[in-house]
Motif scaffolding. Structure first.
Motif, short mmCIF file in Angstrom:
data_model
loop_
_atom_site.label_atom_id
_atom_site.label_comp_id
_atom_site.label_asym_id
_atom_site.label_seq_id
_atom_site.Cartn_x
_atom_site.Cartn_y
_atom_site.Cartn_z
N THR A 1 0.86 -1.02 -0.12
CA THR A 1 -0.03 0.05 -0.11
C THR A 1 0.92 1.27 0.08
OG1 THR A 1 -0.28 0.30 2.42
CG2 THR A 1 -1.80 -1.24 1.39
N ALA A 2 0.27 2.36 -0.32
CA ALA A 2 1.05 3.48 -0.49
C ALA A 2 1.14 3.99 1.02
CB ALA A 2 0.10 4.69 -0.96
N SER A 3 0.70 3.44 2.16
CA SER A 3 0.91 3.97 3.43
C SER A 3 1.84 3.06 4.28
CB SER A 3 -0.51 4.21 4.21
OG SER A 3 -1.16 2.81 4.12
N GLY A 4 2.53 2.20 3.47
CA GLY A 4 3.42 1.37 3.96
C GLY A 4 3.20 -0.11 4.53
N GLN A 5 2.08 -0.62 3.96
CA GLN A 5 1.62 -2.05 4.57
C GLN A 5 1.70 -2.84 3.45
OE1 GLN A 5 -1.96 -0.26 5.67
NE2 GLN A 5 -1.68 -0.80 7.73
N VAL A 6 1.83 -4.05 3.70
CA VAL A 6 2.01 -5.46 2.81
C VAL A 6 0.25 -6.00 3.14
CG1 VAL A 6 2.81 -7.63 2.04
CG2 VAL A 6 4.27 -5.74 2.95
N VAL A 7 -0.28 -6.21 2.09
CA VAL A 7 -1.64 -6.85 2.16
C VAL A 7 -1.44 -8.20 1.75
CG1 VAL A 7 -4.11 -6.43 1.80
CG2 VAL A 7 -2.39 -4.52 1.69
N SER A 8 -2.22 -8.99 2.37
CA SER A 8 -2.45 -10.54 2.00
C SER A 8 -3.71 -10.99 2.29
CB SER A 8 -1.51 -11.30 2.66
OG SER A 8 -0.10 -11.08 2.58
N THR B 1 8.52 -4.09 9.63
CA THR B 1 8.43 -5.00 10.79
C THR B 1 7.90 -6.28 10.80
OG1 THR B 1 6.60 -3.97 12.18
CG2 THR B 1 8.82 -2.91 12.40
N GLY B 2 6.88 -6.31 9.88
CA GLY B 2 6.28 -7.43 9.64
C GLY B 2 4.92 -7.51 10.61
N ALA B 3 4.94 -6.57 11.64
CA ALA B 3 3.73 -6.52 12.62
C ALA B 3 2.37 -6.24 11.83
CB ALA B 3 4.15 -5.48 13.66
N VAL B 4 1.45 -7.02 12.37
CA VAL B 4 0.24 -7.29 11.76
C VAL B 4 -0.55 -6.08 12.37
CG1 VAL B 4 -2.18 -8.33 11.64
CG2 VAL B 4 0.17 -9.82 11.39
N SER B 5 -0.87 -4.88 11.67
CA SER B 5 -1.73 -3.94 12.35
C SER B 5 -3.09 -3.80 12.03
CB SER B 5 -1.31 -2.68 11.47
OG SER B 5 -1.31 -2.52 10.05
N LEU B 6 -3.74 -4.60 11.21
CA LEU B 6 -5.14 -5.01 10.93
C LEU B 6 -5.55 -6.35 10.36
CD1 LEU B 6 -7.85 -3.65 10.86
CD2 LEU B 6 -7.19 -2.69 8.62
N ARG B 7 -6.46 -6.72 10.72
CA ARG B 7 -7.16 -7.89 9.95
C ARG B 7 -8.54 -7.55 10.04
NH1 ARG B 7 -4.81 -12.99 9.92
NH2 ARG B 7 -6.84 -13.95 10.09
N TRP B 8 -8.95 -7.69 8.66
CA TRP B 8 -10.35 -7.12 8.29
C TRP B 8 -10.96 -7.57 7.12
CZ3 TRP B 8 -11.71 -4.75 3.28
CH2 TRP B 8 -12.88 -4.09 3.27
N ARG B 9 -12.18 -8.09 7.21
CA ARG B 9 -13.21 -8.46 6.35
C ARG B 9 -14.09 -7.57 5.86
NH1 ARG B 9 -16.33 -12.57 7.21
NH2 ARG B 9 -15.84 -13.89 5.36
N PRO B 10 -14.39 -7.36 4.51
CA PRO B 10 -15.60 -6.53 4.10
C PRO B 10 -16.91 -7.11 4.81
CG PRO B 10 -14.20 -7.46 2.18
CD PRO B 10 -13.77 -8.29 3.30
N PRO B 11 -17.85 -5.92 4.85
CA PRO B 11 -19.17 -6.43 5.39
C PRO B 11 -19.76 -7.55 4.25
CG PRO B 11 -18.81 -4.23 5.33
CD PRO B 11 -17.53 -4.75 4.58
#
Length: 417
Positions: free
Chosen positions: A208-215, A232-242
């Motif tokens: 992402t443009a904000s510095g995250q890797v999305v999987s 760092t590889g730290a998970v900042s968010l786990r998210w599912r679409p509604p």
């Protein structure tokens, strides 16, 4: 007067041993693991700024690096030529070859070209010289895929390999394998982080443009989008679409080459054309209805699509209409890049628009020499103001061999816009 029988046998045995040793040495030299680096012998070329129009035609798919070089992929080799606006492929500026591994993916950032090989090895090259900058072990690629002779699948659609820009300014090279993901620093190849996962249950989407890797993580429970800090590889968010089901397909939009710097994504279920668009930022993704269409693209905050034959640009954040171009019947959205929207007309003219206003930036026929415009577009690449398109023979036969599939022996047309 001949040798006595005993001496003759010894001489024959020695000769046989010597012959066997020579064959063994030859076989070893041919088949032993090896790498051959041929660095540049000339100076680094200046950046090019050609006038809009067709630059030339090429037999292989180029990756534009630092606005100065074209980098290509072969089965066991990566190499570069120059100038970037050369009419034909020229003698390699530099070359790097490995054996017996096969080249699997190529990405680039600045003056660093990163290659991934079938054995998982990551090799970074300095684009200015072609010399090896660093090497690092990575997870082997997952499965096999079809790579046609242009190598577009390796340079334009590098699977399981991406460069992500971290919030602290570092750049992470992220390699995804069947059971683990490993990130190394683009500067020196030093490991930044790794994540072990169940076999085949995590798929990289992009950076992402904000510095995250999305999987997409489907290792435990329903498929979920996982956001990790690139450094760092730290998970900042786990998210599912509604209202998401157990399975999930996520398509990045608004990305740079190699799915880097993505500003949005579209989620859907497997086999369903309907989707939902989202903008990516520091927190949870926010809905962007203008990106719901399967063919919508995102560039500089503008969602672009061709709706009922009309090219339209809308604010991705608010959905407000920004411009409409009803004067382009039959045009299709070909690609986008910062500051440019590329459309292909029915007669294979390339029209480039300003994404903010819809105003024309350039317009010309995508024709090289006497090839004509009676072709269908295949894979497309847009970067650095250039557009490269694979030209396919009509009617397109996806199952045909390369000679039937491509229009000519130089099927890639390169244009400056």
């Amino acid at each position: 007067m001949g040798f006595p029988n005993g001496r003759r046998r010894i001489a024959v045995a020695v000769a046989a041993l010597l012959a066997t040793a020579a064959v063994a040495v030859t076989v070893y030299r041919v088949l032993a693991p090896a790498e051959v680096s041929t660095p540049a012998r000339a100076g680094y070329p200046p950046a090019a700024s050609p006038a809009p129009g067709v630059v030339g035609r090429l037999p292989v798919a180029p990756l534009i690096v630092d606005d100065r070089l074209r980098v290509y992929a072969a089965h066991r080799q990566v190499y570069a030529d120059r100038p970037v606006d050369g009419r034909h492929r020229t003698t390699p500026f530099w070359s790097y070859r490995r054996w017996p591994a096969a080249l699997d993916a190529v990405v680039a950032s600045g003056t660093t070209v990163v290659t991934r090989w079938s054995d998982g090895r990551l090799v970074a090259l300095d684009a200015r010289t072609g010399r090896v900058a660093w090497q690092s072990d990575g997870p082997p690629p997952v499965g096999e895929r079809t790579v046609r002779r242009t190598g577009a699948a390796i340079t334009w659609d590098p699977r399981g390999l991406l460069v992500a820009h971290a919030p602290d300014g570092r750049q992470a090279v992220v390699a995804v394998g069947a059971d683990r993901t490993r990130a190394v620093d683009l500067a020196d190849g030093r490991e930044l982080w790794r994540a072990e996962v169940g076999a085949g249950c995590r798929e990289a989407v992009g950076g992402t443009a904000s510095g995250q890797v999305v999987s997409v993580d489907s290792c435990v429970g329903p498929a979920t989008l996982e956001f990790r800090d690139a450094a760092t590889g730290a998970v900042s968010l786990r998210w599912r679409p509604p209202d998401a089901g157990d399975e999930l397909v996520a398509t990045p939009v608004g990305c740079g080459p190699g799915r880097s710097g993505c500003a949005g994504l579209r989620t859907s279920v497997p086999g369903d054309d309907a989707g939902r668009g989202w903008l990516l930022g520091a927190g949870e993704p926010t809905a962007a209805a203008a990106l719901d269409r399967r063919d919508a693209e995102l560039v500089d905050g503008t969602a672009v699509a061709v709706v009922d034959g009309v090219a339209v640009g809308s604010s991705a954040r608010t959905g407000a209409s920004l411009w409409r171009r009803p004067d382009l019947p039959g045009a299709r959205l070909l690609a986008v890049q910062p500051g440019r929207v590329h459309l292909l007309t029915e007669t294979n003219d390339l029209l480039t628009l300003d994404p903010a206003t819809g105003a024309q930036r350039s317009f010309f026929a995508l024709n090289a020499g006497s090839d004509g415009v009676g072709w269908a577009p295949g894979a497309v690449y847009a970067a650095g103001g250039f557009v490269a398109v694979e030209r396919l023979r009509k009617p397109v036969d996806p199952a045909g061999d390369d000679q039937r599939y491509y229009l000519t022996s130089e099927p890639v047309i390169l244009a400056a816009t």
